[in-house]
Design an enzyme around this catalytic site. Structure first.
Site, mmCIF file in Angstrom:
data_model
loop_
_atom_site.group_PDB
_atom_site.id
_atom_site.type_symbol
_atom_site.label_atom_id
_atom_site.label_comp_id
_atom_site.label_asym_id
_atom_site.label_seq_id
_atom_site.Cartn_x
_atom_site.Cartn_y
_atom_site.Cartn_z
ATOM 1 N N TYR A 53 0.821 -1.220 0.000
ATOM 2 C CA TYR A 53 0.000 0.000 0.000
ATOM 3 C C TYR A 53 0.853 1.268 0.000
ATOM 4 O O TYR A 53 0.428 2.296 -0.529
ATOM 5 C CB TYR A 53 -1.019 -0.013 1.141
ATOM 6 C CG TYR A 53 -2.151 -0.968 0.831
ATOM 7 C CD1 TYR A 53 -3.165 -0.597 -0.054
ATOM 8 C CD2 TYR A 53 -2.172 -2.246 1.346
ATOM 9 C CE1 TYR A 53 -4.169 -1.482 -0.391
ATOM 10 C CE2 TYR A 53 -3.184 -3.144 1.018
ATOM 11 C CZ TYR A 53 -4.172 -2.749 0.153
ATOM 12 O OH TYR A 53 -5.167 -3.631 -0.194
ATOM 13 N N ARG A 56 1.236 1.716 -3.607
ATOM 14 C CA ARG A 56 -0.019 2.180 -4.237
ATOM 15 C C ARG A 56 -0.189 3.684 -3.981
ATOM 16 O O ARG A 56 -0.572 4.446 -4.841
ATOM 17 C CB ARG A 56 -1.249 1.453 -3.670
ATOM 18 C CG ARG A 56 -1.301 -0.065 -3.789
ATOM 19 C CD ARG A 56 -1.540 -0.547 -5.199
ATOM 20 N NE ARG A 56 -0.417 -0.351 -6.079
ATOM 21 C CZ ARG A 56 0.725 -1.056 -6.059
ATOM 22 N NH1 ARG A 56 0.918 -2.006 -5.187
ATOM 23 N NH2 ARG A 56 1.695 -0.795 -6.907
ATOM 24 N N HIS A 106 -14.842 1.236 -0.416
ATOM 25 C CA HIS A 106 -13.746 0.329 -0.055
ATOM 26 C C HIS A 106 -12.568 1.047 0.597
ATOM 27 O O HIS A 106 -11.454 0.529 0.612
ATOM 28 C CB HIS A 106 -13.266 -0.443 -1.299
ATOM 29 C CG HIS A 106 -14.257 -1.454 -1.784
ATOM 30 N ND1 HIS A 106 -14.208 -2.020 -3.038
ATOM 31 C CD2 HIS A 106 -15.332 -2.016 -1.176
ATOM 32 C CE1 HIS A 106 -15.222 -2.873 -3.180
ATOM 33 N NE2 HIS A 106 -15.918 -2.882 -2.071
ATOM 34 N N CYS A 117 -6.513 3.662 18.651
ATOM 35 C CA CYS A 117 -7.472 4.666 19.143
ATOM 36 C C CYS A 117 -8.617 4.924 18.173
ATOM 37 O O CYS A 117 -9.483 5.753 18.444
ATOM 38 C CB CYS A 117 -6.762 5.977 19.459
ATOM 39 S SG CYS A 117 -6.273 6.911 17.984
ATOM 40 N N SER A 175 -15.744 -4.857 -12.857
ATOM 41 C CA SER A 175 -15.874 -6.210 -13.403
ATOM 42 C C SER A 175 -17.126 -6.928 -12.916
ATOM 43 O O SER A 175 -17.469 -7.987 -13.413
ATOM 44 C CB SER A 175 -14.646 -7.039 -13.016
ATOM 45 O OG SER A 175 -14.593 -7.140 -11.615
ATOM 46 N N ALA A 217 -13.442 4.214 -20.830
ATOM 47 C CA ALA A 217 -14.146 5.175 -19.969
ATOM 48 C C ALA A 217 -13.901 6.611 -20.435
ATOM 49 O O ALA A 217 -14.815 7.436 -20.404
ATOM 50 C CB ALA A 217 -13.683 4.996 -18.520
HETATM 51 P P1 NAD Z 1 -11.597 -4.852 -11.613
HETATM 52 O O1 NAD Z 1 -10.138 -4.627 -11.765
HETATM 53 O O2 NAD Z 1 -12.107 -6.107 -11.072
HETATM 54 O O3 NAD Z 1 -12.304 -4.610 -13.037
HETATM 55 C C1 NAD Z 1 -11.991 -3.536 -13.855
HETATM 56 C C2 NAD Z 1 -12.992 -3.450 -14.984
HETATM 57 O O4 NAD Z 1 -12.697 -2.284 -15.723
HETATM 58 C C3 NAD Z 1 -12.967 -4.624 -15.958
HETATM 59 O O5 NAD Z 1 -14.295 -5.054 -16.226
HETATM 60 C C4 NAD Z 1 -12.325 -4.031 -17.226
HETATM 61 O O6 NAD Z 1 -12.873 -4.559 -18.414
HETATM 62 C C5 NAD Z 1 -12.730 -2.573 -17.102
HETATM 63 N N1 NAD Z 1 -11.787 -1.640 -17.751
HETATM 64 C C6 NAD Z 1 -10.433 -1.750 -17.878
HETATM 65 N N2 NAD Z 1 -9.942 -0.684 -18.516
HETATM 66 C C7 NAD Z 1 -11.001 0.120 -18.790
HETATM 67 C C8 NAD Z 1 -11.141 1.386 -19.444
HETATM 68 N N3 NAD Z 1 -10.084 2.039 -19.935
HETATM 69 N N4 NAD Z 1 -12.379 1.912 -19.576
HETATM 70 C C9 NAD Z 1 -13.481 1.260 -19.084
HETATM 71 N N5 NAD Z 1 -13.401 0.080 -18.460
HETATM 72 C C10 NAD Z 1 -12.185 -0.485 -18.305
HETATM 73 O O7 NAD Z 1 -12.089 -3.638 -10.769
HETATM 74 P P2 NAD Z 1 -13.246 -3.470 -9.738
HETATM 75 O O8 NAD Z 1 -14.485 -4.089 -10.273
HETATM 76 O O9 NAD Z 1 -13.234 -2.053 -9.300
HETATM 77 O O10 NAD Z 1 -12.710 -4.412 -8.557
HETATM 78 C C11 NAD Z 1 -12.512 -4.401 -7.479
HETATM 79 C C12 NAD Z 1 -11.470 -3.947 -6.475
HETATM 80 O O11 NAD Z 1 -10.219 -3.521 -6.956
HETATM 81 C C13 NAD Z 1 -12.024 -2.770 -5.727
HETATM 82 O O12 NAD Z 1 -12.293 -3.212 -4.449
HETATM 83 C C14 NAD Z 1 -10.917 -1.730 -5.689
HETATM 84 O O13 NAD Z 1 -10.755 -1.229 -4.392
HETATM 85 C C15 NAD Z 1 -9.684 -2.460 -6.138
HETATM 86 N N6 NAD Z 1 -8.775 -1.669 -7.007
HETATM 87 C C16 NAD Z 1 -8.776 -0.299 -6.992
HETATM 88 C C17 NAD Z 1 -7.946 0.417 -7.856
HETATM 89 C C18 NAD Z 1 -7.961 1.930 -7.798
HETATM 90 O O14 NAD Z 1 -8.296 2.492 -6.774
HETATM 91 N N7 NAD Z 1 -7.635 2.636 -8.887
HETATM 92 C C19 NAD Z 1 -7.123 -0.250 -8.746
HETATM 93 C C20 NAD Z 1 -7.149 -1.665 -8.743
HETATM 94 C C21 NAD Z 1 -7.989 -2.355 -7.861
#
Ligand code: NAD
Length: 233
Positions: A53, A56, A106, A117, A175, A217
């Site tokens: 982390y 990250r 999350h 604390c 996802s 996106a």
């Molecule tokens: P995931 O990684 O499971 O899924 C990502 C989804 O985004 C996929 O379906 C993929 O097809 C889609 N995707 C990838 N690139 C894209 C783009 N350019 N435009 C549109 N869609 C796109 O992510 P999730 O469902 O958020 O999964 C869960 C966990 O992962 C969360 O709990 C989160 O906290 C953690 N996470 C967070 C981050 C962050 O904060 N940026 C990064 C990685 C994981």
């Protein structure tokens, strides 16, 4: 249409250079999720989890919001109805783009939680070196303020209340594999909301949405926001 609830996932931050997590190999930044994102992993090897982390946090600070975050911030500013952006992301790119009506279900990488604390502090530095809690001075009790697998997501009551009032539920870049967020579409639909998915590829729950638009996106979200704002009564 008056009330909009938006769920965002890692896909909305992918074009800001933050990797998503269920890539084909099932790894998150070269680690198995079970090794870095569960309370058991933290109990077993706190140094590894803290290092993960810490890295990250550094990556997130170096990243910038992309046009998808910016479009949602514009929607937040200009939409006269009710709006809630629920993010699963631990980055702060929605806020940095200017979104206000949002919450982190999350948790946040840039927050530290003291298990001695219970205080929470905004945190941009490292935790792996066991810094003292600014509130109680305990050393080594700060953990990332992240909801790990097996822990209860934050602010669920507020989220379910908003879903119950939603006229439109939009899921962006997620996802659909992680519950309870994956079940929001059914909750919204059960209360009569329209449902729309914007994602790079069909998610596991795609069939639950009335409409799915596929693409990145940074292209889909600004276009959709223009559409919604131009139809605003
Ligand atoms: P995931 O990684 O499971 O899924 C990502 C989804 O985004 C996929 O379906 C993929 O097809 C889609 N995707 C990838 N690139 C894209 C783009 N350019 N435009 C549109 N869609 C796109 O992510 P999730 O469902 O958020 O999964 C869960 C966990 O992962 C969360 O709990 C989160 O906290 C953690 N996470 C967070 C981050 C962050 O904060 N940026 C990064 C990685 C994981």
């Amino acid at each position: 249409m008056h009330n909009i609830v938006i769920l965002t996932g890692a896909g909305i931050s992918a074009e800001s250079g933050l990797r998503t997590f269920r890539a084909d190999d099932g790894l998150w930044e070269e680690h198995r999720v079970e090794d870095v994102a569960t309370p058991e992993a933290f109990a077993r090897d706190p140094a590894l989890v803290q290092r993960f982390y810490d890295a990250r946090r550094e990556q997130i600070r170096a990243a910038r919001p992309n046009p998808a975050h910016e479009a949602l911030a514009r929607l937040d500013r200009e939409w006269d109805g009710e709006l809630l952006i629920v993010t699963q992301n631990i980055d702060d790119l929605h806020e940095r783009a200017g979104a206000v009506r949002m919450l982190h279900m999350h948790g946040e990488a840039l927050s530290a939680w003291c298990t001695a604390c219970d205080a929470r502090h905004g945190w941009t530095g490292t935790l792996g070196d066991a810094p003292a809690c600014p509130s109680c001075a305990a050393e080594g009790d700060l953990r990332p303020d992240i909801v790990w697998f097996g822990e209860m997501p934050y602010r669920m009551e507020e989220i379910f209340a908003a879903l119950g009032r939603a006229d439109l539920f939009v899921s962006i870049g997620t996802s659909g594999a992680v519950y309870p967020a994956a079940g929001f579409v059914q909750e919204a639909a059960a209360h009569g909301s329209r449902t729309l998915e914007l994602n790079l590829e069909r998610s596991q729950g795609s069939h639950l949405f009335e409409e799915t638009r596929l693409g990145s996106a940074s292209e889909l979200v600004p276009r959709w926001v223009d559409e919604v704002l131009s139809a605003q009564p």
